[in-house]
Design a protein around this motif. Structure first.
Motif, short mmCIF file in Angstrom:
data_model
loop_
_atom_site.label_atom_id
_atom_site.label_comp_id
_atom_site.label_asym_id
_atom_site.label_seq_id
_atom_site.Cartn_x
_atom_site.Cartn_y
_atom_site.Cartn_z
N TRP A 99 5.00 1.11 -7.10
CA TRP A 99 4.78 -0.18 -6.44
C TRP A 99 3.50 -0.79 -7.03
O TRP A 99 2.40 -0.57 -6.53
CB TRP A 99 4.67 0.04 -4.94
CG TRP A 99 4.47 -1.21 -4.14
CD1 TRP A 99 4.73 -2.50 -4.52
CD2 TRP A 99 3.95 -1.29 -2.81
NE1 TRP A 99 4.41 -3.38 -3.52
CE2 TRP A 99 3.94 -2.66 -2.46
CE3 TRP A 99 3.52 -0.34 -1.88
CZ2 TRP A 99 3.48 -3.09 -1.21
CZ3 TRP A 99 3.07 -0.77 -0.65
CH2 TRP A 99 3.06 -2.12 -0.31
N ASN A 100 3.66 -1.56 -8.09
CA ASN A 100 2.51 -2.04 -8.84
C ASN A 100 1.64 -3.02 -8.05
O ASN A 100 0.46 -3.18 -8.37
CB ASN A 100 2.99 -2.70 -10.14
CG ASN A 100 3.45 -1.68 -11.15
OD1 ASN A 100 2.65 -0.93 -11.69
ND2 ASN A 100 4.75 -1.63 -11.39
N ASP A 101 2.21 -3.68 -7.04
CA ASP A 101 1.44 -4.61 -6.23
C ASP A 101 0.88 -3.97 -4.97
O ASP A 101 0.20 -4.65 -4.18
CB ASP A 101 2.31 -5.81 -5.83
CG ASP A 101 2.82 -6.57 -7.04
OD1 ASP A 101 2.02 -6.81 -7.96
OD2 ASP A 101 4.01 -6.92 -7.08
N GLY A 102 1.14 -2.69 -4.77
CA GLY A 102 0.70 -2.03 -3.55
C GLY A 102 -0.77 -1.66 -3.58
O GLY A 102 -1.39 -1.58 -4.65
N SER A 106 -3.05 -0.51 -6.83
CA SER A 106 -4.12 -1.47 -7.14
C SER A 106 -5.48 -0.77 -7.18
O SER A 106 -6.34 -1.10 -8.02
CB SER A 106 -4.14 -2.60 -6.10
OG SER A 106 -2.94 -3.36 -6.16
N ALA A 107 -5.69 0.21 -6.30
CA ALA A 107 -6.95 0.96 -6.31
C ALA A 107 -7.09 1.78 -7.59
O ALA A 107 -8.19 1.90 -8.15
CB ALA A 107 -7.01 1.87 -5.08
N VAL A 108 -5.98 2.33 -8.08
CA VAL A 108 -6.03 3.07 -9.34
C VAL A 108 -6.37 2.12 -10.49
O VAL A 108 -7.18 2.45 -11.38
CB VAL A 108 -4.69 3.78 -9.60
CG1 VAL A 108 -4.68 4.44 -10.98
CG2 VAL A 108 -4.42 4.83 -8.53
N GLY A 133 1.85 6.35 -17.61
CA GLY A 133 0.74 7.14 -17.10
C GLY A 133 1.17 8.11 -16.01
O GLY A 133 0.71 9.26 -15.99
N TYR A 134 2.03 7.66 -15.12
CA TYR A 134 2.55 8.54 -14.07
C TYR A 134 3.28 9.74 -14.68
O TYR A 134 3.07 10.89 -14.27
CB TYR A 134 3.49 7.74 -13.16
CG TYR A 134 4.29 8.61 -12.23
CD1 TYR A 134 3.72 9.13 -11.06
CD2 TYR A 134 5.62 8.94 -12.52
CE1 TYR A 134 4.45 9.94 -10.21
CE2 TYR A 134 6.35 9.75 -11.67
CZ TYR A 134 5.77 10.25 -10.52
OH TYR A 134 6.50 11.07 -9.68
N GLU A 397 -0.74 10.78 -7.32
CA GLU A 397 -0.89 10.87 -5.87
C GLU A 397 -0.55 9.54 -5.21
O GLU A 397 0.08 9.52 -4.14
CB GLU A 397 -2.34 11.27 -5.54
CG GLU A 397 -2.67 12.72 -5.89
CD GLU A 397 -4.13 13.03 -5.65
OE1 GLU A 397 -4.85 12.14 -5.13
OE2 GLU A 397 -4.56 14.16 -6.01
N ALA A 398 -0.93 8.43 -5.83
CA ALA A 398 -0.64 7.12 -5.25
C ALA A 398 0.87 6.86 -5.23
O ALA A 398 1.41 6.38 -4.22
CB ALA A 398 -1.35 6.04 -6.06
N VAL A 399 1.55 7.19 -6.32
CA VAL A 399 3.00 6.98 -6.37
C VAL A 399 3.71 7.86 -5.35
O VAL A 399 4.62 7.40 -4.64
CB VAL A 399 3.53 7.26 -7.80
CG1 VAL A 399 5.05 7.21 -7.82
CG2 VAL A 399 2.97 6.24 -8.79
N GLU A 400 3.30 9.11 -5.27
CA GLU A 400 3.94 10.02 -4.32
C GLU A 400 3.69 9.59 -2.87
O GLU A 400 4.59 9.66 -2.03
CB GLU A 400 3.43 11.45 -4.54
CG GLU A 400 3.76 12.04 -5.90
CD GLU A 400 5.25 12.12 -6.17
OE1 GLU A 400 6.01 12.36 -5.21
OE2 GLU A 400 5.63 11.91 -7.33
N ALA A 401 2.48 9.14 -2.58
CA ALA A 401 2.16 8.69 -1.22
C ALA A 401 2.98 7.46 -0.85
O ALA A 401 3.49 7.34 0.28
CB ALA A 401 0.66 8.39 -1.10
#
Length: 405
Positions: A99-102, A106-108, A133-134, A397-401
């Motif tokens: 979710w590139n806009d999430g 965004s924090a990454v 990258g993921y 971690e961001a994608v999995e969360a």
């Protein structure tokens, strides 16, 4: 039957025979048994309502050799992301949506920028880069990554089989494979490729003289195809544009990192069709095909300058004039091809588009003259991870969360 000629610095893998789809899957499946293969699907949320995606999902559901499918989603709020997660989550195997806009992703991105790297504006290039990258940050990263669009209305799973085989097959071992096809319905499509990229490359060769990079790019039958496969090294080391220059930029990076002998193009389909961009003429910021042409031209200029080509003001002023001559000849040739095959051809419309493209090229040339550096490409993941080794883990971690949330 397709021709089998081999010309130019890269290998062309034509479709010379009709293979049983099950045989194609068997061959690819054997090749990836010890070397995982991932598929990246750049997708705008609006494409979930389009006619192509249900067909693509249906075909992908029968593909058994993919280790992972990563959908990298753009222009989506929270409700849209949840819907996309539900739609793509129906696919078998391991699937994730970036979710590139999430807020987490965004924090990454902010963390990467804080380390001194520019990521440019959101676009297909940046979305694809985040998916790379993921995947590269996995405990068992894929040996190869394929990418194709989600707006292909004529999609068949053999497209994926043919695309990945040159990269994953141990007897072939290409570092990069680019798809090509004929975009034909009742008329010829692919206007930016036919009437802009090809003529611009010819015009640049006339203005600059022979150049290895120009000869390499001109050898691709459809350089703007959104379908390609590559080894993990290229995904890790490539510096790609964030915008519409992604396809040209990726070809240039394959030339730089892999070398022409490790690059091929693959015949993917007899007929291919996907959504058609609006021209994008008018006041204000360039849109549609005009924006695409401008960003492609800037990517070409930057790549040539990095190779030491001198693009002075005289050349940049001459280039649109030389382009018009080459493009009008392209209109004539493609018009004859269309008529010989009983297809429609809008001569006046295509000549008008050539003038629109010439103006876009002149604008790009002026912008490059004023600022040759321009917007830098996205850094390679190798550079980012060297500066901040923990950012790959943070991205995963961001994608999995987001996926479980």
């Amino acid at each position: 039957m397709a021709d089998f000629s081999q010309t130019g610095p890269i290998t062309t893998i034509q479709a010379l025979t009709d293979h049983d789809p099950a045989e194609w899957e068997r061959r690819v499946g054997q090749a990836v048994a010890e070397a995982p293969l991932a598929l990246v699907l750049p997708c705008l949320y609006s494409e979930l309502a389009g006619p192509a995606l249900p067909r693509i999902l249906d075909r992908l559901a029968s593909v058994g050799y993919l280790a992972e499918i990563v959908v990298t989603l753009g222009v989506a709020g929270e409700a849209e992301f949840r819907h996309a997660r539900q739609v793509f989550g129906r696919l078998p195997g391991r699937v994730r949506v970036v979710w590139n806009d999430g807020p987490r992703i965004s924090a990454v991105k902010d963390r990467i920028r804080a380390a001194g790297f520019a990521l440019g504006e959101p676009g297909k290039g940046l979305a694809a880069w985040m998916a790379y990258g993921y995947l590269l940050a996995s405990d068992r990263p894929p040996a190869a990554i394929a990418l194709h669009d989600t707006d292909i209305v004529t999609y068949e799973r053999e497209l994926l089989d043919r695309l990945v085989l040159p990269v994953v097959h141990p007897g072939l071992g290409y570092g990069f494979a680019k798809g090509y096809y004929a975009r034909v319905t009742d008329r010829l499509h692919g206007r930016v490729c036919r009437l802009f990229v090809g003529p611009v490359l010819e015009a640049l060769a006339r203005c600059l003289g022979p150049h290895p990079l120009l000869g390499y790019l001109a050898s691709f039958r459809y350089p703007l195809a959104g379908e390609f496969a590559m080894g993990a090294r290229l995904a890790r080391e490539a510096r790609i544009p964030a915008d519409w220059g992604l396809e040209i930029g990726t070809l240039v990076e394959a030339w730089r990192i892999c070398g022409p002998r490790a690059v091929c193009q693959v015949d993917l389909a007899v007929a291919y069709d996907h959504k058609h961009q609006a021209t994008g003429e008018g006041a204000g910021e360039p849109r549609g095909l005009v924006r695409m042409a401008r960003e492609i031209a800037l990517a070409l200029f930057r790549a040539l300058a990095e190779e030491g080509a001198v693009l002075d003001r005289d050349l940049l002023q001459t280039l649109p004039v030389a382009y018009r001559r080459e493009a009008r000849e392209a209109v004539r040739r493609y018009g004859h091809l269309a008529r010989a095959n009983g297809l429609g051809h809008d001569l006046g419309g295509e000549l008008g588009l050539v003038e629109t493209f010439a103006q876009a090229l002149a604008g790009a040339a002026e912008a490059f003259h004023e600022d040759p550096g321009g917007t830098p490409p996205i850094p390679s993941w190798a550079e980012v991870l060297a500066a901040d080794p923990g950012v790959g883990g943070a991205l995963r971690e961001a994608v999995e969360a987001d996926w479980v949330g």
